[in-house]
Scaffold this active site. Structure first.
Site, PDB file in Angstrom:
ATOM      1  N   HIS A   1      -7.119   1.506  -9.438  1.00  0.00           N
ATOM      2  CA  HIS A   1      -6.002   1.126 -10.298  1.00  0.00           C
ATOM      3  C   HIS A   1      -6.518   0.262 -11.451  1.00  0.00           C
ATOM      4  O   HIS A   1      -6.736  -0.941 -11.273  1.00  0.00           O
ATOM      5  CB  HIS A   1      -4.959   0.338  -9.496  1.00  0.00           C
TER       6      HIS A   1
ATOM      7  N   HIS B   1      -1.455   3.130 -14.304  1.00  0.00           N
ATOM      8  CA  HIS B   1      -1.398   2.206 -13.177  1.00  0.00           C
ATOM      9  C   HIS B   1      -2.380   2.571 -12.075  1.00  0.00           C
ATOM     10  O   HIS B   1      -3.205   1.740 -11.681  1.00  0.00           O
ATOM     11  CB  HIS B   1       0.031   2.177 -12.606  1.00  0.00           C
TER      12      HIS B   1
ATOM     13  N   GLU C   1      10.445 -12.842  10.837  1.00  0.00           N
ATOM     14  CA  GLU C   1       9.285 -12.640  11.694  1.00  0.00           C
ATOM     15  C   GLU C   1       8.034 -12.222  10.928  1.00  0.00           C
ATOM     16  O   GLU C   1       6.942 -12.738  11.174  1.00  0.00           O
ATOM     17  CB  GLU C   1       9.608 -11.592  12.781  1.00  0.00           C
TER      18      GLU C   1
ATOM     19  N   HIS D   1      17.452  -5.019  22.143  1.00  0.00           N
ATOM     20  CA  HIS D   1      16.608  -6.170  22.429  1.00  0.00           C
ATOM     21  C   HIS D   1      15.638  -5.921  23.586  1.00  0.00           C
ATOM     22  O   HIS D   1      14.922  -6.839  23.992  1.00  0.00           O
ATOM     23  CB  HIS D   1      17.482  -7.392  22.749  1.00  0.00           C
TER      24      HIS D   1
END
Length: 677
Positions: free
Chosen positions: A27, A261, A411, A473
């Site tokens: 890039h 890019h 998290e 869960h």
């Protein structure tokens, strides 16, 4: 002065574009646009010792968009950390310029993130680590953490948690440059977001400065202002030009294009030769440092050396005046694991392993000064609050003398922060949440494994026995996924992650011992929500549990020639012990119960030991609260595995045990059927 500064930036642009062109991969555009900032930062602001790149009190630079590594390699070539030949081997086999992600501190690469977003969060972790250490030893060791982020990193969801936490903690030692070039890999930024980035970061409590990111004077002024800020982290929004200096065969402008890019300039239709000419270089010799730039950077390096000598003299004076503190400081920075008597840690009988972990954390809080533990708003449930009960106060704005980081509900951000803390050095770090939410953390703990940083992951609520919380869960496939990380080798040929699922309180103490002593890879501790019966012991249970350091060991053996080998980890080991008793009592079936806390570690033991614990010729029965495949490597084809090959259901834990067949009676019947008895 700016004439030489701008020449150096153009030199970086030529080198970066040429690296990508030669490799036919990479890039170039972002690296060319960001060259002005990286050049001013390294030449005028970033403090390091050119002769001691791992100097503990150096400033850190974290590159979030790792695809812009050609920019970093190029400026580090100007500082003498890479040769021009190294740059020519970009992305090649065996090269020391591989791209991203990577860590090579000796050459000045603190971190080059691969997955966008994680790099700047690791920078925030490093900034937290710096404040933690300064709070203990003083401002003489203060240093800055710089981050470089792109549009993609700003858009990644992880930036939300990162921006919130850095602002809340008031990390004034953190300075981040946002390369706002308005170009992404496949589109322009305005097509995917209309948010006001400056106002967003201001709302999080950041100091925000907007500049022309290709103007050396504005960059210098912004970095000076950011360095003077004492209350807030700073975001410098630099409006830059993607592919700055890139031109076509007829001189047409190829900057500010999506096409420049993510591919070599020639692939975008530009001319690499004309671009090099446009930037003042020689197309026949693109891998070169301009003489005036070389002379300029030689002076820069002498200034860095002078600064480093001064700072090291300050440290020496401090150490002389504070000999006991100096010993403590060097102990921190060595990464040495504290000597802890894990055997002396008392547990109540038959408790959940998350509760046993809390007992250990109480002692770690008391005995390990340089440790940070974090939780994603679950400390009183994953029981990382044991660390708080041991005396660890929260880290808060203006006071980093505490040791607990309340991360809030994020998290992935939390895990990436812990990677950054570990990368900084001098601190042991752990973070906790429910095992099912390890899914959120996978990108970060994969990088922990790849980078070989010893973050401790505390994952509680390890099975369907979460019960009434429902199937969302209840981890089912998670341990199988984790065991794959044990099978995956890092670049040193070692197990990339140590995954430990202890079977009772004593094994939990041993698991923590193993985690703290593992200073080369991340460790996962997978812990139960529900109480577990302590495993039987003819002598001291902790001493027997120490056998877990071999990955698997014999818990119960009622014959030297067993009829069947019973294998499990965690909660299921106690169920197998119950089943073994029933087999012996009712049918005279002789069994050998094995607790396999870590299959990966077990497979590193001698063939003789493996044969002793799990004899190849014997029939085997495996019990796992996860997918059956979790134990496939240990049970093999000569046996049967009882697992959970479906999602969970909402019900009390004991009801689910009965419905799913996780009782001693059910397992007894299955083994009898398997053996034809």
């Amino acid at each position: 002065m700016n004439k030489t500064i701008n020449r150096a930036a153009d030199n970086i642009r030529i080198l970066a574009a040429s690296m990508v062109e030669k490799a036919k991969s990479g890039h170039p555009g972002g690296a060319m646009g960001g060259a002005d900032f990286i050049n001013v930062l390294y030449s005028e602001f970033l403090n390091f010792d050119p002769d001691d790149m791992t100097w503990a009190n150096r400033d850190r630079f974290f590159l979030d968009p790792g695809h812009m590594s050609p920019m970093l390699y190029s400026v580090l070539c100007l500082t003498g950390n890479y040769s021009l030949e190294d740059l020519q081997n970009f992305r090649q086999w065996g090269s020391i310029t591989p791209g991203h992600p990577e860590v090579d501190k000796a050459r000045g690469v603190e971190n080059t993130s691969g997955p966008l977003g994680q790099g700047h969060v690791m920078a925030i972790g490093a900034a937290i680590a710096e404040r933690f250490l300064v709070a203990r030893f003083g401002e003489w060791m203060s240093h800055k953490t710089y981050a470089f982020i792109s549009d993609g990193g700003i858009q990644e969801e992880i930036s939300q948690g990162a921006g919130r936490i850095a602002g809340t903690l008031g990390l004034a030692n953190l300075i981040m440059f946002y390369d706002a070039n308005n170009i992404q890999l496949s589109t322009k930024v305005e097509e995917v977001t209309a948010e006001n980035t400056a106002e967003k970061y201001e709302a999080w409590g950041w100091n925000v400065i907007t500049i022309n990111g290709n103007d050396a004077d504005q960059i210098r002024e912004a970095l000076t202002a950011a360095g003077a800020e004492k209350q807030r982290p700073t975001l410098i929004i630099g409006k830059t030009l993607m592919g700055k200096g890139a031109v076509g065969a007829n001189g047409e402008d190829f900057s500010n294009k999506v096409s420049t890019h993510g591919q070599p300039l020639t692939g975008a239709g530009a001319s690499i030769d004309k671009t090099i000419e446009n930037l003042g270089g020689n197309p026949q010799n693109p891998f070169a440092i301009f003489p005036d730039v070389q002379e300029f950077y030689a002076k820069v390096l002498e200034e860095k050396r002078t600064y480093a000598r001064k700072k090291k003299a300050e440290q020496a004076a401090w150490e002389k005046a504070n000999p006991e503190q100096a010993i403590r400081y060097h102990k921190y920075m060595s990464g040495e694991t504290p000597a802890i008597d894990y055997k002396a840690i008392a547990h109540k009988a038959n408790i959940a392993t998350r509760a046993a972990s809390a007992d250990v954390l109480v002692e770690l809080a008391k005995q390990v000064d340089n440790m940070i533990v974090s939780s994603a708003d679950l400390s009183n449930s994953d029981k990382t609050d044991g660390f708080i009960k041991g005396g660890a106060r929260n880290l808060v704005k203006g006071d980093f003398s505490g040791k607990f980081l309340q991360a809030g509900v994020c998290e992935l951000t939390m895990a990436a922060l812990c990677n950054g803390i570990a990368l900084h050095g001098g601190i042991h770090v752990a973070c906790g949440t429910f095992f099912v939410f390890s899914d959120y953390m996978k990108p970060a703990f994969r990088l922990s494994a790849l980078m070989e940083v010893p973050v401790k992951y505390i994952w509680s609520h390890d099975a369907f026995r979460v019960g009434e919380d429902g199937p969302t869960h209840q981890p089912i496939e998670h341990e199988a996924q984790l065991r794959l990380m044990e099978k995956l080798q890092n670049h040193h040929g070692k197990m990339s992650m140590l995954a430990l699922r202890p079977a009772d309180a004593a094994e939990t103490s041993v698991a923590w011992k193993m985690a703290m002593e593992n200073t080369h890879t991340p460790t996962a501790l997978v812990l139960s929500r529900q109480n577990i019966n302590d495993l039987p012991s003819d002598r001291d249970r902790y001493e027997e549990a120490l056998q877990a350091e071999k990955g698997a060991y014999i818990v119960v053996k009622n014959s030297d020639d067993p009829d069947v080998i019973l294998i499990a980890s965690g909660s299921e080991v106690a169920t197998l012990v119950e089943a073994a008793h029933l087999l012996q009592e009712r049918k005279g079936i002789r069994s050998q119960v094995v607790s396999a806390i870590s299959e990966g570690l077990f497979r590193t033991q001698s063939a003789a030991y493996q044969e002793k614990v799990i004899p190849a010729a014997k029939p085997k029965f495996g019990l796992t609260a996860g997918l059956s495949v979790t134990l496939e490597g240990l049970v093999g084809c000569n046996g049967k595995i009882h697992g959970v090959n479906h999602f969970g259901y909402s019900a009390p834990a004991k009801v689910l045990d009965e419905k799913f067949g996780f009782t001693g009676e059910f397992v007894y019947n299955e083994i009898c059927e398997m053996l034809g008895k």
